[in-house]
Design an enzyme around this catalytic site. Structure first.
Site, PDB file in Angstrom:
ATOM      1  N   THR A  96       0.857  -1.187   0.000  1.00  0.00           N
ATOM      2  CA  THR A  96       0.000   0.000   0.000  1.00  0.00           C
ATOM      3  C   THR A  96       0.889   1.231   0.000  1.00  0.00           C
ATOM      4  O   THR A  96       1.569   1.516   0.990  1.00  0.00           O
ATOM      5  CB  THR A  96      -0.927   0.021   1.228  1.00  0.00           C
ATOM      6  N   LYS A 171      -7.308   1.822  -2.614  1.00  0.00           N
ATOM      7  CA  LYS A 171      -6.876   1.240  -1.334  1.00  0.00           C
ATOM      8  C   LYS A 171      -6.865   2.292  -0.234  1.00  0.00           C
ATOM      9  O   LYS A 171      -7.271   2.041   0.906  1.00  0.00           O
ATOM     10  CB  LYS A 171      -5.495   0.598  -1.512  1.00  0.00           C
ATOM     11  N   LYS A 239       0.058   5.050   8.436  1.00  0.00           N
ATOM     12  CA  LYS A 239       0.642   5.424   7.133  1.00  0.00           C
ATOM     13  C   LYS A 239      -0.465   5.587   6.094  1.00  0.00           C
ATOM     14  O   LYS A 239      -0.470   6.529   5.302  1.00  0.00           O
ATOM     15  CB  LYS A 239       1.639   4.322   6.729  1.00  0.00           C
TER      16      LYS A 239
HETATM   17  P1  NA7 Z   1       5.245  -6.106   7.766  1.00  0.00           P
HETATM   18  O1  NA7 Z   1       4.854  -7.374   8.425  1.00  0.00           O
HETATM   19  O2  NA7 Z   1       5.697  -4.945   8.594  1.00  0.00           O
HETATM   20  O3  NA7 Z   1       6.376  -6.475   6.687  1.00  0.00           O
HETATM   21  C1  NA7 Z   1       7.059  -5.478   5.985  1.00  0.00           C
HETATM   22  C2  NA7 Z   1       7.887  -6.101   4.883  1.00  0.00           C
HETATM   23  O4  NA7 Z   1       8.543  -5.040   4.161  1.00  0.00           O
HETATM   24  C3  NA7 Z   1       8.998  -7.028   5.406  1.00  0.00           C
HETATM   25  O5  NA7 Z   1       9.186  -8.081   4.483  1.00  0.00           O
HETATM   26  C4  NA7 Z   1      10.195  -6.073   5.407  1.00  0.00           C
HETATM   27  O6  NA7 Z   1      11.444  -6.743   5.360  1.00  0.00           O
HETATM   28  C5  NA7 Z   1       9.938  -5.317   4.121  1.00  0.00           C
HETATM   29  N1  NA7 Z   1      10.712  -4.075   4.033  1.00  0.00           N
HETATM   30  C6  NA7 Z   1      10.594  -2.964   4.801  1.00  0.00           C
HETATM   31  N2  NA7 Z   1      11.460  -2.015   4.405  1.00  0.00           N
HETATM   32  C7  NA7 Z   1      12.151  -2.542   3.360  1.00  0.00           C
HETATM   33  C8  NA7 Z   1      13.183  -2.048   2.515  1.00  0.00           C
HETATM   34  N3  NA7 Z   1      13.680  -0.806   2.670  1.00  0.00           N
HETATM   35  N4  NA7 Z   1      13.647  -2.862   1.543  1.00  0.00           N
HETATM   36  C9  NA7 Z   1      13.151  -4.107   1.373  1.00  0.00           C
HETATM   37  N5  NA7 Z   1      12.161  -4.645   2.142  1.00  0.00           N
HETATM   38  C10 NA7 Z   1      11.670  -3.854   3.130  1.00  0.00           C
HETATM   39  O7  NA7 Z   1       4.076  -5.507   6.869  1.00  0.00           O
HETATM   40  P2  NA7 Z   1       2.771  -6.240   6.292  1.00  0.00           P
HETATM   41  O8  NA7 Z   1       3.174  -7.485   5.610  1.00  0.00           O
HETATM   42  O9  NA7 Z   1       1.700  -6.259   7.327  1.00  0.00           O
HETATM   43  O10 NA7 Z   1       2.294  -5.144   5.218  1.00  0.00           O
HETATM   44  C11 NA7 Z   1       2.927  -5.023   3.951  1.00  0.00           C
HETATM   45  C12 NA7 Z   1       2.139  -4.033   3.115  1.00  0.00           C
HETATM   46  O11 NA7 Z   1       0.779  -4.488   2.919  1.00  0.00           O
HETATM   47  C13 NA7 Z   1       2.017  -2.647   3.719  1.00  0.00           C
HETATM   48  O12 NA7 Z   1       2.077  -1.692   2.686  1.00  0.00           O
HETATM   49  C14 NA7 Z   1       0.644  -2.669   4.388  1.00  0.00           C
HETATM   50  O13 NA7 Z   1       0.110  -1.377   4.533  1.00  0.00           O
HETATM   51  C15 NA7 Z   1      -0.164  -3.574   3.485  1.00  0.00           C
HETATM   52  P3  NA7 Z   1      12.159  -7.226   6.746  1.00  0.00           P
HETATM   53  O14 NA7 Z   1      11.521  -8.533   7.086  1.00  0.00           O
HETATM   54  O15 NA7 Z   1      11.900  -6.145   7.779  1.00  0.00           O
HETATM   55  O16 NA7 Z   1      13.588  -7.341   6.398  1.00  0.00           O
END
Ligand code: NA7
Length: 287
Positions: A96, A171, A239
């Site tokens: 999102t 969304k 957010k």
């Molecule tokens: P989570 O459980 O907080 O997971 C966030 C994911 O995003 C997780 O895989 C993180 O990797 C990844 N992440 C965060 N920052 C980065 C960067 N800079 N580069 C690569 N990957 C990153 O969120 P949800 O699964 O609940 O939600 C995901 C989306 O769906 C969000 O937009 C919601 O609003 C709806 P990590 O494991 O921390 O290394």
């Protein structure tokens, strides 16, 4: 059968990727913190070495990460998605994010020889795990049709909304309604307590009438127990409120109710509830 990639195995991505694997698809996964790949690999997925490598080795790669900054880092970073899309590789961002970021990413992917669809999802941990999300897609129509076998495993409904940005806008509208419903609900629950009413009576009355809905029915009993295991992180809910307010700002559309609700979510984040479920905004409403 198409080969799929999945980038981002947080609460949402984990559930969706597992469903693809469990449906028998060939899936390559990647996550910034690589240990989150282990469960997927045990279920039958292959671990990729970078976003670029996953995208280059798959027909369609899906991604679901935190916010606009994370989406951009995934695409434009070193060994990012952009480096793997040449030759018509398809990329579907399910995070999102705001419409402007979706458009920036979509244009860069197409410019680099790839194909792009945005498909943010409505629904949290449970629907991600049991494949009942609602997918709000926009971008290349042909890719939407090609991705249908995967979408039908991840969700119960997929809608195509037009040009890139329209999925993000839909969304944000949906989640702005959900967030304001949640803060109104928590204020009602806490007002009932202070007025010496039984919150169980309140839940029963709400559920018997026109305001009955799965969110009140599911979250109400958990609020009574102050049980806030995370299905949808509060920091992501805030957010979405913030991004919806920015959309309203761009369109000169007044949203006083959403603005007030966002303030309560900000207060909850300040209380250290960002990683708790968004229903823990209840604790901010109690003050
Ligand atoms: P989570 O459980 O907080 O997971 C966030 C994911 O995003 C997780 O895989 C993180 O990797 C990844 N992440 C965060 N920052 C980065 C960067 N800079 N580069 C690569 N990957 C990153 O969120 P949800 O699964 O609940 O939600 C995901 C989306 O769906 C969000 O937009 C919601 O609003 C709806 P990590 O494991 O921390 O290394």
């Amino acid at each position: 059968m198409a080969k799929y990639g999945y980038l981002g195995l947080g609460i949402m991505g984990r559930g969706m990727a597992l469903n693809l694997v469990n449906a028998g698809h060939d899936v390559v996964v990647w996550n910034r913190s690589s240990e989150k790949c282990d469960e997927l690999v045990a279920a039958g997925a292959t671990k990729g070495s970078s976003p670029a490598e996953v995208v280059a080795s798959c027909d369609i790669t899906f991604a679901c990460v935190s916010d606009p900054e994370a989406s951009k880092a995934l695409v434009f970073g070193e060994n990012g998605v952009l480096e793997g899309v040449a030759g018509g590789k398809a990329y579907v961002d399910m995070s999102t994010i705001d419409p402007g970021t979706a458009q920036t990413i979509g244009a860069a992917i197409v410019e680099a020889g790839g194909r792009y669809l945005e498909a943010p999802v409505s629904g949290s941990k449970g629907p991600a795990e049991n494949g009942t999300l609602i997918l709000l897609a926009a971008g290349e129509r042909a890719l939407f049709d090609e991705a249908e076998p995967a979408f039908s495993v991840m969700g119960k409904k997929s809608v195509f909304l037009g040009e890139v940005g329209q999925g993000a806008r839909m969304k944000l509208v949906v989640n702005m309604i959900m967030g304001t419903m949640m803060t109104a609900f928590t204020e009602g629950m806490t007002l009932a307590e202070k007025a010496n009413l039984s919150t169980q009576d309140l839940l029963d009355v709400l559920d018997a009438g026109a305001m009955s809905n799965p969110m009140f029915r599911g979250k109400g009993p958990l609020m009574q127990k102050e049980s806030f295991a995370t299905a949808f992180p509060l920091k992501h809910a805030q957010k979405d409120m913030r991004l919806a307010l920015l959309l309203g700002d761009e369109l000169a559309h007044g949203m006083p109710t959403v603005a007030a609700s966002n303030e309560v979510f900000k207060k909850a984040r300040n209380k250290g509830l960002g990683d708790s479920d968004f229903s823990s905004v209840y604790l901010a409403s109690k003050d």
